[in-house]
Write a protein that holds these residues in place. Sequence first.
Motif, PDB file in Angstrom:
ATOM      1  N   ARG A  33      -7.569 -17.394   7.532  1.00 21.78           N
ATOM      2  CA  ARG A  33      -7.941 -16.064   8.029  1.00 21.78           C
ATOM      3  C   ARG A  33      -8.864 -16.199   9.233  1.00 21.78           C
ATOM      4  O   ARG A  33      -9.703 -17.103   9.267  1.00 21.78           O
ATOM      5  N   ALA A  88      -8.709   0.186  -1.774  1.00 17.86           N
ATOM      6  CA  ALA A  88      -8.340  -1.229  -1.829  1.00 17.86           C
ATOM      7  C   ALA A  88      -9.512  -2.129  -1.475  1.00 17.86           C
ATOM      8  O   ALA A  88     -10.455  -1.713  -0.806  1.00 17.86           O
ATOM      9  N   VAL A  89      -9.415  -3.353  -1.941  1.00 18.52           N
ATOM     10  CA  VAL A  89     -10.312  -4.430  -1.514  1.00 18.52           C
ATOM     11  C   VAL A  89      -9.476  -5.304  -0.589  1.00 18.52           C
ATOM     12  O   VAL A  89      -8.429  -5.808  -1.004  1.00 18.52           O
ATOM     13  N   SER A  90      -9.900  -5.457   0.648  1.00 21.40           N
ATOM     14  CA  SER A  90      -8.995  -6.121   1.581  1.00 21.40           C
ATOM     15  C   SER A  90      -9.680  -7.158   2.448  1.00 21.40           C
ATOM     16  O   SER A  90     -10.877  -7.097   2.706  1.00 21.40           O
ATOM     17  N   SER A  91      -8.881  -8.127   2.872  1.00 20.88           N
ATOM     18  CA  SER A  91      -9.369  -9.155   3.785  1.00 20.88           C
ATOM     19  C   SER A  91      -8.393  -9.269   4.952  1.00 20.88           C
ATOM     20  O   SER A  91      -7.400  -8.547   5.006  1.00 20.88           O
ATOM     21  N   ASP A  92      -8.701 -10.149   5.885  1.00 13.29           N
ATOM     22  CA  ASP A  92      -7.897 -10.276   7.101  1.00 13.29           C
ATOM     23  C   ASP A  92      -6.470 -10.746   6.809  1.00 13.29           C
ATOM     24  O   ASP A  92      -6.255 -11.541   5.900  1.00 13.29           O
ATOM     25  N   VAL A  93      -5.532 -10.307   7.618  1.00 10.04           N
ATOM     26  CA  VAL A  93      -4.219 -10.939   7.611  1.00 10.04           C
ATOM     27  C   VAL A  93      -4.386 -12.341   8.208  1.00 10.04           C
ATOM     28  O   VAL A  93      -5.384 -12.642   8.848  1.00 10.04           O
ATOM     29  N   PRO A  94      -3.397 -13.219   7.981  1.00  5.71           N
ATOM     30  CA  PRO A  94      -3.546 -14.601   8.468  1.00  5.71           C
ATOM     31  C   PRO A  94      -3.670 -14.673   9.996  1.00  5.71           C
ATOM     32  O   PRO A  94      -3.310 -13.724  10.700  1.00  5.71           O
ATOM     33  N   THR A 137     -11.462 -14.290   9.877  1.00 10.80           N
ATOM     34  CA  THR A 137     -12.837 -14.131   9.401  1.00 10.80           C
ATOM     35  C   THR A 137     -12.844 -14.039   7.883  1.00 10.80           C
ATOM     36  O   THR A 137     -11.810 -13.861   7.252  1.00 10.80           O
ATOM     37  N   GLU A 138     -14.036 -14.141   7.323  1.00 16.01           N
ATOM     38  CA  GLU A 138     -14.203 -14.030   5.876  1.00 16.01           C
ATOM     39  C   GLU A 138     -14.788 -12.678   5.487  1.00 16.01           C
ATOM     40  O   GLU A 138     -15.565 -12.580   4.528  1.00 16.01           O
ATOM     41  N   VAL A 139     -14.425 -11.646   6.212  1.00 13.67           N
ATOM     42  CA  VAL A 139     -14.878 -10.291   5.876  1.00 13.67           C
ATOM     43  C   VAL A 139     -13.984  -9.723   4.771  1.00 13.67           C
ATOM     44  O   VAL A 139     -12.766  -9.830   4.849  1.00 13.67           O
ATOM     45  N   THR A 140     -14.613  -9.160   3.754  1.00 12.30           N
ATOM     46  CA  THR A 140     -13.879  -8.437   2.725  1.00 12.30           C
ATOM     47  C   THR A 140     -14.347  -6.985   2.754  1.00 12.30           C
ATOM     48  O   THR A 140     -15.546  -6.728   2.818  1.00 12.30           O
ATOM     49  N   ALA A 141     -13.388  -6.072   2.726  1.00 11.70           N
ATOM     50  CA  ALA A 141     -13.731  -4.655   2.816  1.00 11.70           C
ATOM     51  C   ALA A 141     -13.345  -3.927   1.533  1.00 11.70           C
ATOM     52  O   ALA A 141     -12.263  -4.141   1.002  1.00 11.70           O
ATOM     53  N   TYR A 142     -14.261  -3.110   1.036  1.00 11.68           N
ATOM     54  CA  TYR A 142     -14.001  -2.279  -0.134  1.00 11.68           C
ATOM     55  C   TYR A 142     -13.926  -0.832   0.315  1.00 11.68           C
ATOM     56  O   TYR A 142     -14.928  -0.258   0.733  1.00 11.68           O
ATOM     57  N   SER A 143     -12.749  -0.257   0.188  1.00 10.39           N
ATOM     58  CA  SER A 143     -12.595   1.160   0.525  1.00 10.39           C
ATOM     59  C   SER A 143     -12.268   1.927  -0.756  1.00 10.39           C
ATOM     60  O   SER A 143     -12.212   1.346  -1.835  1.00 10.39           O
TER      61      SER A 143
END
Lengths: 334, 334, 334, 334
Positions: free
Chosen positions: B254, B265-271, B256-262
């Motif tokens: 990825r 969904a809990v989401s991280s970067d696409v590759p 970055t190692e950012v994880t987002a909670y909305s």
Amino acid sequence: MTIDVAVFGAGRIGRIHAANLARQPGVRLKYVVDVNREAAAALAEQHGAQVADVDGAMGDASIGATVICSSTDTHADLILASAAQKKHVFCEKPVDLTLERARACADAVAQAGVVCMIGFQRRFDPTFSALKARVEAGEIGDPEMLIVTSRDPGAPPVEYIRHSGGIFKDMLIHDFDIFRWMLDDEADTLHATGSVLSDPAIAEAGDIDSTAVTIRTKRGRLCQINTARRAAYGYDQRFELLGSAGMLQAGNVRPTEVTAYSKTAVSSDVPEAFFLERYRAAYALEIAHFFDAVNHGKPVRTTVADGMKALELAEAATLSWRENRVVRLGENAA
Amino acid sequence: MTIDVAVFGAGRIGRIHAANLARQPGVRLKYVVDVNREAAAALAEQHGAQVADVDGAMGDASIGATVICSSTDTHADLILASAAQKKHVFCEKPVDLTLERARACADAVAQAGVVCMIGFQRRFDPTFSALKARVEAGEIGDPEMLIVTSRDPGAPPVEYIRHSGGIFKDMLIHDFDIFRWMLDDEADTLHATGSVLSDPAIAEAGDIDSTAVTIRTKRGRLCQINTARRAAYGYDQRFELLGSAGMLQAGNVRPTEVTAYSKTAVSSDVPEAFFLERYRAAYALEIAHFFDAVNHGKPVRTTVADGMKALELAEAATLSWRENRVVRLGENAA
Amino acid sequence: MTIDVAVFGAGRIGRIHAANLARQPGVRLKYVVDVNREAAAALAEQHGAQVADVDGAMGDASIGATVICSSTDTHADLILASAAQKKHVFCEKPVDLTLERARACADAVAQAGVVCMIGFQRRFDPTFSALKARVEAGEIGDPEMLIVTSRDPGAPPVEYIRHSGGIFKDMLIHDFDIFRWMLDDEADTLHATGSVLSDPAIAEAGDIDSTAVTIRTKRGRLCQINTARRAAYGYDQRFELLGSAGMLQAGNVRPTEVTAYSKTAVSSDVPEAFFLERYRAAYALEIAHFFDAVNHGKPVRTTVADGMKALELAEAATLSWRENRVVRLGENAA
Amino acid sequence: MTIDVAVFGAGRIGRIHAANLARQPGVRLKYVVDVNREAAAALAEQHGAQVADVDGAMGDASIGATVICSSTDTHADLILASAAQKKHVFCEKPVDLTLERARACADAVAQAGVVCMIGFQRRFDPTFSALKARVEAGEIGDPEMLIVTSRDPGAPPVEYIRHSGGIFKDMLIHDFDIFRWMLDDEADTLHATGSVLSDPAIAEAGDIDSTAVTIRTKRGRLCQINTARRAAYGYDQRFELLGSAGMLQAGNVRPTEVTAYSKTAVSSDVPEAFFLERYRAAYALEIAHFFDAVNHGKPVRTTVADGMKALELAEAATLSWRENRVVRLGENAA
């Protein structure tokens, strides 16, 4: 046009900055300065530069910028000398261990009109800066609560600790900067406590190895920082920011994306070993940012003022810990 | 001692190799060769090199190594010319679209006694090579089953596809190499099938955009490869290796190692977007490996023979797909 | 042998306990008691039980145990009545909003010799209890630092908040219990701060919606708790325990293990919606634990003493927040 | 109104279904039938039911539904008997090991007008069914490629394998059903290969323990299935579905959400141990679905026709593996 640069300090961080700046277009490493002449010579040779002493480097009018990676007690003098010679300055954190000298530096570079950037490299970490950009884009609404986890793989030698200014100035200074940057707010009150849990010698040196800090900002936001000098699993650098509309987390970076399934566990790599590995990209990006600011007259992301603000928080935390009480920022500013 | 190098091809992969080799100690980029003189000039200028034509570069006895990044149909000629001039060769995959010409190259470099390395950069990816090392260390016992997922973010122009040699030679060639490397075994039988699912124009060009390949090795191990020219979420490069004592997976990388909670969904970067980003580190490491082999007489990890073996698998897969049947490797070898 | 049980309170938590105890072998739900007769009747019918009033249920000598899920202000009276009738008691947290009444309950059940268990269901959560077992097995050496994240999906009605005893007694009571359980240590000093960030009406009700608590234990360990009444992404229940030899984290539980790859993100489910879903397994396990203790004379994992200790911490936190100072536990104990 | 039910088979799956149906409102377990009278008696006693033999249970007109969990060779007879007695049927997979008998069952239940549901429990797994619902909602556009990973923790006794019908009928039957369900499409051609990698005794029994199957559907979609009888790390049940607009993955389920950080790795639990644990929720949901269909005249999600289709695929796979060739579905249908 090429800027000639002098690097002060040929230790591990000096070597990293030297290698990164050598890759900048339009930047030439001319001098390496270090009291350890051998280290200076080795680094100079690697990049086709020369060894110089402080006066030689500062006195050379062709030097457009200095990069200060020497020991903390030399920072202020070298910043002042750079300002006096109208050289732009990149200086590792902290500016100084006292607010007075830091303020003198701030005044000097302002008067000289030179760029002065402090090496809070975390602000350039791809993960952290992507997160910050998303906060600014409004993704999580109003930021409300910041939780910072900051743990080193192991404590430095006690001799180092003795002269470090204490854990709040030496280690949490980065976390205090992250706090200000992420919440875009200033501390109102601060509480700090801590313990010695890894090595009694740290207590004998008058310091602690584990801390828990809570900051309440002027706008009522909350920040908790937990730090440890020793995490058995390595270097742990995470934070999360809760906002009114969601939450963003910055996670650790792994050396590889290998996942292993054994009889007993599904496992992945421990985080990058320490700051030199974890912030490899950040170091390259901050040097690029510095020369971009120098070349194009842009503002720098991490100023001397930021360095002073972080230092104020470190002093407040030290006071709070020592007196075991809540400290109001500026309470001693008469 | 410094090796002077000529780079053939100033396209995107040529530019990457040029930048990486310019950072190698003891390596100097002397010539950039490209039929597009403007591209050649731009790249040469960036690294302080000169523009040359093929004869000029090949005829210069001071050139110790060539780095071939030009179009596939020029690879074999340039390898042969390099061998004739006793220059070491780094050549992008594939060696050639035909086994005959690849064999001629293999013979020529063997006779000339020069190093010849083929650019299967995935073998140098930190995640993949760490996984391989763990397999060799016995972590998962005997390897038994390999599952390879290999998907591009989008199909290239149909005009490119028309001259690519087909998806098996153009795209799966890397996956076939991973198969051989990871299982340390050779194919006995192979079955391939596929479809056109993204763009009918690909079918008109006589090719497919989605494939499913199964290989059974001489030792009875199994490998399944699935590929697609178009994955909506980007570049997907994963594999997993089941062994008698465990399993190892190589995951995507990825940005970055950012994880987002909305709310939802809990989401991280696409590759990482595509191969230039995903294999950034691998490209740097393979060039370092090449010059290390050249300078110290070490064997290279990816030989012309590896290139030929991958090509054989691609030919078998093409045959299997066309005739919708299981193909035995070497069945046509009379 | 079958134990007949009376459940007090037919609200959502009463319904959960009723359903769980109905599945216990050797346990029979005999009475449902609720001032809302309709709710009582509905729940009773579902499990083949009868509706009773408090006196009826308490006066029936065949009732071996009571399960108290009614409003907080009735807890102490019902515990005392149960003890007087020599009935075993399972009571939802908190025992009471005052330490005096909680102490009276503790004395009464001790004198009566009945089992009295407080519903700190988190201690029965499979993730939390597995983590605790691993700590006790020494996996991370000495526990040193505990970080607790505890956020609700949304604030309850202000009317509820007004009678809740405040956020520290109403919400953090669970976190204080986790703290004691996980560190196996008692608080020495405590600092709490907080803000109203979601709804000004909460401030008008004299309470806050966001808190940051720091506890230093008698053995010098550190604990930080952060809580929010409103997390946009749902119910967030995590903690991590740093020890001298490693770290253990308890993560959120997701409804499904679906991962989605879109053009912009790789995403998974938000956590289970709220406590009824998140602690579904824990509620079943705690009731089983209670009847196991009753039937086999075993000690319960969560005693009235635990309830009192958690309440003491909640009171200290309230004081610390109100007076904005560090509180020493027991400082008011004359 | 209450339905009386007879369960055939008191083995582990029979016990699970018995416990789940005992919790359904309006359902009463009346008989347990098993040639092992002790097992039948124990299960009957646990749920207040009686032991019966086949004739007794089938002959009791009050029995509204049968739940068939006995050995595979009894399935068809019990389905036929249930249909003859106008009893609804829930039957474990497979319907039978031959298509002829399965077809006879399909005809019988159709004529009798009874509900007949086959126990493909995976269609009721919360993760799988949530994924399916998202596919149907269009989240990933047109489904294009399905990759199924299906591995058991260890092979059953060779004696079991000898009578299992072979790995394709015994183990992959579930994966073939997933394939049909997820792609909502039928196979056009199929290729299967395999090996014995764990235990030579499996080869002696005429079977294999590792398979690689590729299916191309009538609409040109691709599916790859990889299975192993033995995965050292436990029960591995994953799949992923690539669509034109994105991708969805169904991951394994872990017993807890504990993550451990040690000196060498960050690790979490291995997957749930085996199908009884992994599909615990699915078993409960499928029984509820069956009685809901029975009570409200709704269609069932997994019909005898589904069972036959899965069996056809298993037969085609067996043929493909034995003859090492691509098989066209229906090629033998004269």
